[in-house]
Structures are given as structure tokens and as C-alpha cells.
Enzyme design. Structure first.
Site, PDB file in Angstrom:
ATOM      1  CB  ILE A 108      17.538  -3.452  35.996  1.00 53.49           C
ATOM      2  CG1 ILE A 108      16.135  -3.831  35.492  1.00 53.49           C
ATOM      3  CG2 ILE A 108      17.469  -2.233  36.904  1.00 53.49           C
ATOM      4  CD1 ILE A 108      15.357  -2.715  34.810  1.00 53.49           C
ATOM      5  CB  SER A 112      27.870 -13.318  35.664  1.00 48.65           C
ATOM      6  OG  SER A 112      27.109 -14.419  35.215  1.00 48.65           O
ATOM      7  NE  ARG A 113      23.954 -18.048  38.913  1.00 51.75           N
ATOM      8  CZ  ARG A 113      22.694 -18.463  38.896  1.00 51.75           C
ATOM      9  NH1 ARG A 113      22.261 -19.329  39.790  1.00 51.75           N
ATOM     10  NH2 ARG A 113      21.853 -18.016  37.983  1.00 51.75           N
ATOM     11  CG  HIS A 128      16.677  -9.409  46.268  1.00 56.24           C
ATOM     12  ND1 HIS A 128      15.569  -8.619  46.048  1.00 56.24           N
ATOM     13  CD2 HIS A 128      17.226  -9.631  45.042  1.00 56.24           C
ATOM     14  CE1 HIS A 128      15.465  -8.363  44.746  1.00 56.24           C
ATOM     15  NE2 HIS A 128      16.449  -8.976  44.122  1.00 56.24           N
ATOM     16  CE  LYS A 132      10.846  -3.829  41.852  1.00 56.06           C
ATOM     17  NZ  LYS A 132      10.781  -4.378  40.473  1.00 56.06           N
ATOM     18  NE  ARG A 184      10.379  -8.111  35.432  1.00 58.47           N
ATOM     19  CZ  ARG A 184      11.544  -8.018  34.795  1.00 58.47           C
ATOM     20  NH1 ARG A 184      11.937  -9.000  33.995  1.00 58.47           N
ATOM     21  NH2 ARG A 184      12.313  -6.968  34.972  1.00 58.47           N
TER      22      ARG A 184
END
Lengths: 235, 235
Positions: free
Chosen positions: A11, A32-33, A75, A93, A161
Site C-alpha cells: 500500500i 524501513s528498519r 500505529h 487504518k 494480517r
């Protein structure tokens, strides 16, 4: 506005592409890490600078706003750090994983005088705006039942997810759209919530069916799944 | 088969018309508690005999099967009396208002060696039969979420569907279709049920949203309303 991107996911890549098409917005940095992954991402999506840590991106004085595309569990932490760095925040979201987290994030944004926006992009779609307008005019009378469902089939069992530690699950990933659009339709916060779920082996909800009751008299049924056929629908 | 009709309502009239179109079935008698109404109904729908009591119709030796179109609260009593009269029964949905009632009705039909059928006519629709066949073949894989909704707008506040004593309400009137089709799709009885409702002034549920959990892993969301826009849908 000059943007930094925290995340190198699918995304985030779409976000970078979309900003390249914008006349007013530009992406100046990605983080990024993993420094190598950040460099690859920046190179793939035409971004000038890359950083191997999120802190480094937040320290970049050119970055005015940050897109946070991290897993749900991260987040709050990174939105707050972004606010403390004095930069605006567009957070994926669901904004937070609890009400308390959301309030802390909001307070941090207020204290640092920056915008904190949850990335429900569909809210800015002309169709959604028109829906909100028609509902506000009571063009269909009172809303009695709202039905919203969003699902797809996740074949990669290692996907974030399905990770309980990262606060995955169907409700957090796609069900939140249903909850969000139900709130748009009801025009108020729900007074009660009921839900039933089928659980994945990893401990997250794989399929969830919930009912929301609103003080104004509407009922919403929301359902979501990570193991069903692909669909998105609101009635 | 020679039929008697107990009820002079709108659906009973449709039933009479439908049987006139059948080659195998005929309607020979109609009954109402009001002899004049029964006579009017019989004359309007070309039925030979009318009775001013349900008992009189049940005593008619020519009647082999009875369609019961009475309010929900009366289904059990008259189904049982019909069974005891040795006649087959087609009873309007919902068959009973409780599990205990349904069992008593079933026992009465068995004891008297007659058929007892709930009038879920949609179950005999070729589309429904095909759906059942496809589900049995697992043509779409496992069923994860079933969503069924049925509603309409009832403008007549004196309608029996809003009468609590006659066991009206949205769930009993149209929600039962959703529960029934969910059972068809899940292929088993639910193990748990949750529901939320908005109540009419008369005490019945005007709008209801329910969730059913099935042991096999499916979830069903059913919703129904007597005060919404007209719709019937299964997904």
C-alpha cells in the site's frame, strides 16, 4: 507538502505512485528498519532519500508530513513520535487498536499542532461524499438497517494480517471499513456492540459478524473475513 | 388433493388462486370465525362451501388437507386440531412461536399420520433447489458468511404483524425467511444466536439484526424490518 513514507509495503508503494501523480504533493524520503529494503523501495518508486530507521526519517527537516503504513500494533507509537517531530500524520487504518490509544494519539497531535488523519481514503471519494450529503438531507428518510461487508481470501499464512501480536484479524483489516461507513450512515457513535467470530489458528479473527446499535434507532450489521470470496458492499 | 382454507386474508386469497391454476389440487371449502366473511371469500375465489367456524371446516369429510393462514399465535392450536381431524396441514410460516410448540405440533401430526408442512414456499423454487444442490456439492467451497435480509414498510399500524398478542414482529414475519435460508446454506442448526432490535410501540420488534453461529464454522447475519424499504436478499 513534502512527504516521508514509513513502510515499504504494497500500500505504501501505491501511495508513493499516487503522490507522483499529484501536482501539490511530493515524496522526498522513505524509511524501513532495513536500510537495504528502504533503498530498494526508494529506488523503485523514484524517492530521493531512504533511511534505515524510522527515527532518521522523522529527523529529516525537509519532511513535512509522514505516511505511516506499519502494522496496526505500531500505529500509535509512530504517530506519536511523528507528532513529537512536528510533522503531520497520515496513519493507516485502523488508527489505533484501542480507544485509549486513539486518545493518546489525538492528544499528541493537538499538543504539537499537527494534523492526524486516518487513511480511510474512501471517505474522500465523490460517491462517499454524495452519500454523506444525501443522508444528511434525510433523502431516504431515517436509516433503519445498515449492512456492510468486506472480505477477501488471504492465501499467505505468514501475512501480517494473521499475526495476533501485530493486532491483525479481519475486523482490524477490513471490518474497520464497515464500522466506519456504518458510523457515516448512522451519523453518530454506537451505544452497544455485539459480535461473533471464527478464529484463525494464529488467534486473530478470521471471520467476524457484528451488530452495532445506535441511539437514534439504527442497527448496523457488519461482517468481514480473511477467508472468503472477495467482496465490498454497503447497503 | 381437496383443500380447505382457514383464513380469509391476502395470502389465503393468493393460495386459492394458485390452487385453481393447479391440475392436481382443488379448494373445496373456506372458513372464518365470521360466517359472512367466509361466504364472501368463498364467493370471491370460486370456492364451493364456506364455514363460520374453523371446527366446521375440519368436520367437512371432503376436506383432505388444510391451509392455515392464521396469525402466528394460532398456528399450533389449529395445526394440532387439523391433525386430530386426520387432515394434512400446510401451515403458514413461522410454524410455531417456540420450540416446544413445534415439537407438540410435530407429535400431533405423527400420531395422526398426516403431513405437517411449513409454508416456506421459496424452498420449492427451482432457484432455491439449485442453490441447495450447489451448496451440497461445495461448489463455492466452505460457507463462511451468510447474509440475509428481508424488510418492507408497514404503513397500517393495526396490521396483525404489529400485534404482540398475536406474536407479530419483524423476526416472526419476514426474519424467519432469513433464519430459514441461513439454515439451508449452513446445512445445520445454529449453536448460538445473538440479536439486537428496535421495538415498535406495540411491543414487537420493528427492526431486528441477529447473528447465528454454526458448529461447522459459518456465521450468519440476518436482518429484518417492518419499517424499512422493501428488500429481500441472500448472500
Amino acid at each position: 507538502m513534502r512527504w516521508g513514507i514509513i513502510s515499504t509495503g504494497h500500500i505504501a508503494a501505491k501511495f508513493a505512485d499516487a503522490l507522483h501523480a499529484s501536482e501539490s504533493e511530493q515524496v522526498v524520503a522513505a524509511a524501513s528498519r532495513d536500510a537495504g529494503r528502504a533503498a530498494d523501495f526508494a529506488s523503485n518508486y523514484g524517492i530521493a532519500r531512504s533511511y534505515g530507521s524510522y527515527e532518521a526519517l522523522l529527523a529529516d527537516p525537509e519532511v513535512e508530513a509522514v505516511y505511516i503504513g506499519l502494522p496496526n500494533s505500531m500505529h500509535a507509537e509512530w504517530s506519536i513520535k511523528t507528532a513529537q517531530a512536528g510533522k503531520h500524520i497520515l496513519c493507516e487504518k485502523p488508527l489505533a487498536v484501542s480507544r485509549a490509544e486513539a486518545i493518546t494519539m489525538y492528544d499528541a497531535a493537538r499538543a504539537n499542532n499537527v494534523w492526524l488523519v486516518e487513511a480511510f481514503m474512501y471517505r474522500f471519494n465523490p460517491r462517499t461524499l454524495k452519500l454523506g450529503e444525501l443522508l444528511a438531507q434525510r433523502a431516504i428518510g431515517d436509516v433503519r438497517i445498515i449492512r456492510a461487508s468486506f472480505g477477501f481470501f488471504l492465501s499467505d499464512m505468514s501475512n501480517v494480517r494473521l499475526n495476533a501480536e501485530l493486532v491483525g484479524g479481519a475486523l482490524m483489516d477490513v471490518g474497520c471499513y464497515c464500522v466506519n461507513v456504518a458510523r457515516l450512515a448512522a451519523g453518530q457513535a454506537p451505544s452497544r456492540a455485539l459480535a461473533a467470530a471464527q478464529w484463525a489458528g494464529s488467534g486473530v479473527d478470521e471471520t467476524l459478524a457484528g451488530t452495532l446499535e445506535y441511539p437514534g434507532g439504527a442497527l448496523a450489521q457488519i461482517s468481514c473475513t480473511l477467508s472468503g470470496s472477495s467482496h465490498q458492499q454497503v447497503q
